[in-house]
Design a protein around this motif. Structure first.
Motif, PDB file in Angstrom:
ATOM      1  N   ARG A 155      66.735  37.499  37.364  1.00  0.00           N
ATOM      2  CA  ARG A 155      66.183  36.159  37.209  1.00  0.00           C
ATOM      3  C   ARG A 155      67.217  35.099  37.580  1.00  0.00           C
ATOM      4  NH1 ARG A 155      61.662  35.419  34.249  1.00  0.00           N
ATOM      5  NH2 ARG A 155      62.527  33.615  33.181  1.00  0.00           N
ATOM      6  N   ALA A 215      67.050  34.933  41.234  1.00  0.00           N
ATOM      7  CA  ALA A 215      65.837  34.212  41.631  1.00  0.00           C
ATOM      8  C   ALA A 215      65.962  32.716  41.380  1.00  0.00           C
ATOM      9  CB  ALA A 215      64.633  34.763  40.869  1.00  0.00           C
ATOM     10  N   LEU A 247      65.510  31.512  38.262  1.00  0.00           N
ATOM     11  CA  LEU A 247      64.683  31.208  37.094  1.00  0.00           C
ATOM     12  C   LEU A 247      65.531  31.046  35.843  1.00  0.00           C
ATOM     13  CD1 LEU A 247      61.778  33.709  37.797  1.00  0.00           C
ATOM     14  CD2 LEU A 247      61.775  31.254  38.186  1.00  0.00           C
ATOM     15  N   MET A 307      59.456  37.146  44.530  1.00  0.00           N
ATOM     16  CA  MET A 307      59.607  37.989  43.345  1.00  0.00           C
ATOM     17  C   MET A 307      58.280  38.629  42.975  1.00  0.00           C
ATOM     18  SD  MET A 307      61.663  37.059  39.943  1.00  0.00           S
ATOM     19  CE  MET A 307      61.516  37.938  38.408  1.00  0.00           C
ATOM     20  N   PHE A 338      56.530  40.236  39.737  1.00  0.00           N
ATOM     21  CA  PHE A 338      56.743  40.254  38.297  1.00  0.00           C
ATOM     22  C   PHE A 338      56.175  41.524  37.676  1.00  0.00           C
ATOM     23  CE2 PHE A 338      56.966  35.889  39.544  1.00  0.00           C
ATOM     24  CZ  PHE A 338      57.883  35.307  38.681  1.00  0.00           C
ATOM     25  N   ASN A 364      54.315  41.806  35.045  1.00  0.00           N
ATOM     26  CA  ASN A 364      52.887  41.668  34.727  1.00  0.00           C
ATOM     27  C   ASN A 364      52.124  41.090  35.911  1.00  0.00           C
ATOM     28  OD1 ASN A 364      53.778  39.093  34.761  1.00  0.00           O
ATOM     29  ND2 ASN A 364      52.987  38.509  32.759  1.00  0.00           N
ATOM     30  N   ALA A 374      51.810  38.410  37.337  1.00  0.00           N
ATOM     31  CA  ALA A 374      51.684  36.949  37.316  1.00  0.00           C
ATOM     32  C   ALA A 374      50.759  36.437  38.414  1.00  0.00           C
ATOM     33  CB  ALA A 374      53.062  36.286  37.424  1.00  0.00           C
ATOM     34  N   LEU A 375      49.661  37.157  38.651  1.00  0.00           N
ATOM     35  CA  LEU A 375      48.666  36.657  39.605  1.00  0.00           C
ATOM     36  C   LEU A 375      47.897  35.531  38.942  1.00  0.00           C
ATOM     37  CD1 LEU A 375      47.296  40.050  40.923  1.00  0.00           C
ATOM     38  CD2 LEU A 375      48.986  38.581  41.984  1.00  0.00           C
ATOM     39  N   TYR A 376      47.625  34.469  39.703  1.00  0.00           N
ATOM     40  CA  TYR A 376      46.857  33.359  39.134  1.00  0.00           C
ATOM     41  C   TYR A 376      45.442  33.857  38.850  1.00  0.00           C
ATOM     42  CZ  TYR A 376      50.794  31.095  41.410  1.00  0.00           C
ATOM     43  OH  TYR A 376      52.053  30.774  41.811  1.00  0.00           O
ATOM     44  N   PRO A 377      45.043  33.903  37.578  1.00  0.00           N
ATOM     45  CA  PRO A 377      43.801  34.604  37.229  1.00  0.00           C
ATOM     46  C   PRO A 377      42.539  33.900  37.728  1.00  0.00           C
ATOM     47  CG  PRO A 377      44.744  33.536  35.299  1.00  0.00           C
ATOM     48  CD  PRO A 377      45.741  33.365  36.400  1.00  0.00           C
ATOM     49  N   HIS A 378      42.656  32.586  38.019  1.00  0.00           N
ATOM     50  CA  HIS A 378      41.458  31.842  38.424  1.00  0.00           C
ATOM     51  C   HIS A 378      41.303  31.799  39.930  1.00  0.00           C
ATOM     52  CE1 HIS A 378      44.905  29.245  38.389  1.00  0.00           C
ATOM     53  NE2 HIS A 378      44.275  28.337  39.092  1.00  0.00           N
ATOM     54  N   ALA A 427      41.124  39.892  37.699  1.00  0.00           N
ATOM     55  CA  ALA A 427      40.556  40.604  36.555  1.00  0.00           C
ATOM     56  C   ALA A 427      39.573  41.694  36.982  1.00  0.00           C
ATOM     57  CB  ALA A 427      39.868  39.625  35.611  1.00  0.00           C
ATOM     58  N   ARG A 464      51.589  38.855  48.027  1.00  0.00           N
ATOM     59  CA  ARG A 464      51.981  37.474  47.757  1.00  0.00           C
ATOM     60  C   ARG A 464      53.470  37.269  48.030  1.00  0.00           C
ATOM     61  NH1 ARG A 464      50.802  34.829  41.952  1.00  0.00           N
ATOM     62  NH2 ARG A 464      52.647  36.047  41.448  1.00  0.00           N
TER      63      ARG A 464
END
Lengths: 358, 307
Positions: free
Chosen positions: A47, A50, A52, A79, A81, A83, A85-89, A132, A146
């Motif tokens: 991190r 990166a 961060l 990077m 991640f 989890n 960290a995909l934008y869920p919407h 999702a 991505r």
């Protein structure tokens, strides 16, 4: 394609030192693995590279340019991640496109980059789905796409496979290796899974308690550990660590460097009782109780019903690794020979069944 | 014999389907007693003429109450005012709290807690006390606000904030809104806490500005809460402003600050006109019910739920 140099980087979170004066050179176009148990500081180091996290002291250089104060978006790194960290919407396509839009990449070019990235991870038929609606493996691919779409010089990956099931992890390991060979970028990959490290890495950095324990090729790490931590961490199961009260030396023997014999031969040998056995197919791991402690032995499977049987464990003399009282590997041949003689003496003292060395 | 056995099974099955009802009975009983029974009674009384005195009996008048309501000069005024209250409340219940919540979200824990406590303080103060304090502040001659404005040389003589036509409604709105900011900020802060921080890290690595992150990540992800607060604000503004109208203006001057809620209170409680009060209540129940259903539909279409 870029090399990264870490100079004297330290980081503490509320008085807990996470990284202690780290110096590291990550080679251009290498697949470098940061390997270590959880809490060893490997993710924090990633991190910091990166952008961060900011190091308390020290510098991060990229191609000899100081990047320590450069914003994450300007470092030319991507990077992945843990989890994802995909934008869920946003749909798969919009997720991959997001960074390019923020960078104002114009449309014919943008579409081409996104399509290329999608093709590379083989998600052509999934572009309209939301994260999702996808499986873990597919989400992982979106996260990779991505990163790929930005054409970065450095890929940073923070335990990207740890949320996948075992079977999928095997598949993704192949795919990541494949991507690495296609992309010609520097990969920096954080994991606690030594199978991932051994199978994908060109260079492995082993960390523990905020300190780099050893770095080198997978072969060097496995065959020639610098200290007890590495010897006791790498391998499945790891090397047997043998240390004796009252003596300054510790010893390590890999389970596969011991052979079970019913008759003795040119090894130092010791008798013991099989406590448990784990059949892996061709091989088996036996846990054997001996006068110098419980040791595990990996050997071609005997298959016979030998549980609780008394067996002779033969340790290959030239495979015994000796360490001094601070846990550092003894490199000096004379010192090593002396240490080994101590080892023999201990076994002689402890074992009434000892057959000795021929 | 076969038939009776068959019927027996049927009855047993039926009783079994009723089983869950027993567990719900206490709740159903209380809801029936305190919600549905009064609702039915209200519908009933809206068709009656009754002065609420125990000695008199309600008298059936059909739609008379509803017709009188539409003819009443205050009714139209109350509807229009309610609309203004609703529009005027949205900045206080949604826009300002949203900005405050987003701005304080990235502060360190200490600063965040201090700010949010300050925002929330008005919420826990009793409305009547708040009304009286604001009456002092708004006082035409000795109020702090008028003193300040005169001190700055912006006005020559004190403004009668609560006693003149456009300012009275704005003043009520300001007080009710000021009191709502804390609650909404708290709700939005809670929603923001639920947004995974790694989305922002990913966006940082994509060189996305903070404003763009707010618009393209934060807002869509807390959209259910935003729409919920909009709905709450639209449906309850009439209630939230009621206390201040009742304490500060009594709907005046010249019905300038009255709203549907206050009107209902005047008919039903002040004038002892159960019929008119009930008719007004039923009308607004239907009106706000329709609005609630509409917003629910909007919510289904536009809000995004992250699982």
């Amino acid at each position: 394609m870029s090399n990264v140099t870490i100079q004297n980087v330290s980081k503490a979170f509320k008085e807990v030192t996470v990284l202690d004066t780290i110096n590291l050179n990550i080679q251009d176009s290498s697949f470098t693995i940061l390997l270590g148990p959880s809490g060893c500081g490997k993710s924090t180091l990633l991190r910091i590279i990166a952008g961060l996290e900011t190091p308390d002291q020290g510098k991060v250089l990229c191609d000899n340019k100081d990047m320590t104060k450069v914003l994450p978006g300007d470092r030319n790194v991507a990077m992945v991640f843990q989890n994802y960290a995909l934008y869920p919407h946003l749909t798969v396509y919009q997720n991959i496109e997001y960074g390019l839009k923020a960078r104002k990449v114009k449309n014919p070019e943008r579409t081409k980059l996104v399509t290329d990235a999608i093709n590379m991870v083989r998600l052509e038929d999934q572009v309209k789905k939301l994260p999702a609606q996808m499986s873990g493996g597919q989400r992982q691919r979106v996260a990779l796409a991505r990163a790929i779409v930005k054409r970065p010089k450095i890929f940073l990956m923070d335990e990207p496979l740890s949320n996948l099931d075992a079977k999928l992890r095997n598949v993704m390991r192949y795919e990541l290796t494949d991507l690495y060979s296609k992309l010609e970028a520097t990969f920096l990959y954080v994991t606690h899974d030594q199978i991932e490290a051994m199978s994908m890495g060109t260079h492995i950095v082993i960390m523990n308690k905020g300190i780099i324990q050893q770095e080198g090729s997978p072969k060097a790490i496995y065959e020639d550990p610098d200290n007890l931590f590495v010897a006791g961490f790498i391998g499945s199961p790891p090397a047997n660590i043998l240390s004796f009260e009252g003596y300054d030396y510790s010893f390590a023997v890999r389970p596969e460097h011991m052979i079970l014999h019913t008759t003795h031969e040119e090894h130092i040998s010791i008798f013991g009782d099989i406590v448990s056995s784990e059949h892996l197919g061709y091989e088996a791991i036996y846990n054997i109780k001996t006068s110098i402690g419980n040791i595990s032995v990996k050997t071609p499977n005997l298959w016979d019903n030998i549980s609780n049987a008394t067996v002779e464990v033969c340790i290959k003399m030239n495979k015994i690794m000796a360490f001094d009282h601070s846990g550092e590997r003894i490199r000096d041949p004379q010192h090593h020979a002396y240490a080994i003689s101590v080892f023999k003496q201990v076994i002689l003292d402890r074992s009434e069944f000892l057959e000795g060395v021929v | 014999m076969f038939l009776s056995k068959f019927q027996n099974i049927k009855i047993k099955d039926f009783i079994r389907t009723l089983n869950p009802l027993w567990f719900m009975l206490p709740a159903l009983f209380l809801m029936g007693l305190w919600t549905y029974w009064p609702l039915i009674k209200t519908v009933f009384y809206s068709f009656m003429e009754w002065n609420m005195l125990p000695s008199s009996t309600p008298e059936m008048v059909g739609f008379e109450n509803y017709l009188r309501l539409f003819d009443h000069p205050d009714f139209g005024k109350a509807l229009v005012n309610t609309l203004w209250y609703i529009i005027g409340m949205l900045p206080f219940a949604v826009i300002i709290p949203l900005i405050l919540a987003i701005v304080t979200e990235n502060m360190n824990t200490k600063a965040k807690n201090i700010y949010r406590t300050l925002f929330f303080l008005p919420m826990i103060m009793p409305p009547v006390t708040v009304a009286i304090i604001w009456r002092w502040l708004f006082h035409p001659s000795v109020g702090v606000i008028n003193q300040a404005l005169m001190g700055l040389g912006l006005i020559d003589q004190g403004i009668n904030f609560l006693g003149s036509e456009p300012t009275a409604l704005f003043s009520i709105l300001l007080i009710a809104g000021w009191k709502m900011i804390g609650f909404s900020t708290l709700m939005f802060s809670a929603a923001l806490t639920g947004v995974d921080k790694s989305y922002y890290e990913a966006a940082d690595l994509d060189r996305t500005s903070k404003l763009r992150q707010t618009l393209t990540i934060t807002l869509p992800l807390i959209s259910p809460m935003v729409i919920y607060m909009i709905m709450l604000s639209i449906l309850f503004t009439a209630q939230w402003t009621f206390v201040y109208i009742n304490v500060l203006t009594l709907g005046g001057p010249a019905s300038a600050t009255t709203n549907v809620y206050y009107l209902m209170y005047v008919y039903g409680i002040k004038n002892f006109n159960a019929g008119m009060g009930s008719a007004a209540a039923i009308l607004f129940f239907v009106l706000f019910g329709i609005i609630a259903i509409m917003i629910n539909q909007i919510n289904k279409r536009f809000a995004f739920y992250d699982n």
